[in-house]
Design an enzyme around this catalytic site. Sequence first.
Site, short mmCIF file in Angstrom:
data_model
loop_
_atom_site.label_atom_id
_atom_site.label_comp_id
_atom_site.label_asym_id
_atom_site.label_seq_id
_atom_site.Cartn_x
_atom_site.Cartn_y
_atom_site.Cartn_z
N HIS A 212 -12.08 -10.36 16.72
CA HIS A 212 -10.67 -10.42 17.12
C HIS A 212 -10.54 -10.30 18.64
O HIS A 212 -9.78 -11.04 19.26
CB HIS A 212 -9.87 -9.27 16.49
CG HIS A 212 -9.78 -9.29 14.99
ND1 HIS A 212 -10.04 -8.18 14.21
CD2 HIS A 212 -9.44 -10.28 14.12
CE1 HIS A 212 -9.85 -8.48 12.94
NE2 HIS A 212 -9.49 -9.75 12.85
N LYS B 167 -0.61 -3.85 0.48
CA LYS B 167 -2.01 -3.50 0.71
C LYS B 167 -2.14 -2.02 1.02
O LYS B 167 -1.21 -1.41 1.54
CB LYS B 167 -2.57 -4.31 1.89
CG LYS B 167 -2.97 -5.72 1.51
CD LYS B 167 -3.84 -6.31 2.60
CE LYS B 167 -4.27 -7.75 2.26
NZ LYS B 167 -4.97 -8.39 3.38
N ARG C 196 -13.88 -18.97 11.98
CA ARG C 196 -15.29 -18.58 12.12
C ARG C 196 -16.22 -19.60 11.50
O ARG C 196 -17.34 -19.80 11.97
CB ARG C 196 -15.52 -17.22 11.43
CG ARG C 196 -14.88 -16.06 12.13
CD ARG C 196 -14.81 -14.86 11.23
NE ARG C 196 -14.02 -15.16 10.04
CZ ARG C 196 -13.63 -14.26 9.16
NH1 ARG C 196 -13.99 -13.00 9.30
NH2 ARG C 196 -12.91 -14.60 8.12
N SER D 67 -13.27 -7.83 9.16
CA SER D 67 -12.79 -6.46 8.95
C SER D 67 -13.27 -5.92 7.61
O SER D 67 -13.66 -4.76 7.49
CB SER D 67 -11.26 -6.41 9.00
OG SER D 67 -10.79 -6.81 10.25
O1 PNS Z 1 -5.73 -11.08 9.13
P1 PNS Z 1 -5.19 -11.85 7.97
O2 PNS Z 1 -5.02 -10.94 6.77
O3 PNS Z 1 -6.00 -13.08 7.67
O4 PNS Z 1 -3.72 -12.37 8.39
C1 PNS Z 1 -2.91 -13.08 7.49
C2 PNS Z 1 -1.48 -13.27 8.06
C3 PNS Z 1 -0.89 -11.96 8.50
C4 PNS Z 1 -1.56 -14.21 9.26
C5 PNS Z 1 -0.61 -13.93 6.96
O5 PNS Z 1 -0.73 -13.21 5.78
C6 PNS Z 1 0.86 -14.01 7.34
O6 PNS Z 1 1.24 -14.78 8.21
N1 PNS Z 1 1.71 -13.20 6.66
C7 PNS Z 1 3.13 -13.14 6.94
C8 PNS Z 1 3.96 -13.71 5.79
C9 PNS Z 1 4.08 -15.21 5.92
O7 PNS Z 1 4.60 -15.75 6.88
N2 PNS Z 1 3.55 -15.92 4.89
C10 PNS Z 1 3.52 -17.37 4.85
C11 PNS Z 1 2.27 -17.87 5.57
S1 PNS Z 1 2.02 -19.58 5.29
#
Ligand code: PNS
Length: 170
Positions: free
Chosen positions: A22, A46, A95, A133
Site C-alpha cells: 500500500h 467485517k 499486484r 493484508s
Molecule cells: O482493500 P479492499 O478491501 O480491496 O477495498 C475494497 C473497497 C473499499 C475499495 C470496496 O469494497 C469499496 O469501494 N467499497 C465501498 C462500497 C462501494 O462503493 N461498493 C461498490 C463498488 S463497485
Amino acid sequence: MASSAGRVAVYPGTFDPLTNGHVDIIQRGAAIFDRIIVAILVNPDKSPLFTVNERMEMTREVFSDQPGVEVDSFQGLLVEYAERRQADVIVRGLRAISDFEFEMQMALMNRHLSSSIETVFMMPAESYTYVSSRLVKEIFALGGSVTGLVPALVETQLAEQQAAPGTQRA
Ligand code: PNS
C-alpha cells in the site's frame, strides 16, 4: 474535472493493516497527483484487527512528512465519497492477473455509477506483488516475521494488538 486543488486521487481500501505494498502505491500516486486521499472504508460487516481510527492514525504517522497524502475514512458508495471530495481519479493497486477480474468489475461498476471518475491502476514494486493484508495478519498470528512487509510502526502495533487482544473493534 481538475478542481482548484489540482488533480485529486482517492486510494480506497480496507488497509487492515497498511502494508508496504500500500505504501508503495501511495508514494507512486503522490508523485503523479497533487493530492492523494487514502480513504479507509468503514465496513460494519467485517471484524477488523484494527479500528478505523487506529488504521487512520498509523497511516497518518507513516505519511506525516508528505503533505500531498491525506488520510480519511468513508462509508457508503465510493463514487459518492469521491465526488464529495472532488476527486478526479480512483487509484487501485494491481499486484497480479488474479486481482484483475475483480478490479475490472469494480472499475466498470464505478464508471457506471459515475462517469466523471476514472479508475487508474498502479503496479507496486515486484517485491510487494505477493504482499496482502490478509497474509500479513495470518503470518503474524502464527508467529511468523512480517518485517519488511509492513511499516515498522504497523509491526509494533501488531505486537501490541496481540498482547492486548479482545479490545472492541470497529
Ligand atoms: O482493500 P479492499 O478491501 O480491496 O477495498 C475494497 C473497497 C473499499 C475499495 C470496496 O469494497 C469499496 O469501494 N467499497 C465501498 C462500497 C462501494 O462503493 N461498493 C461498490 C463498488 S463497485
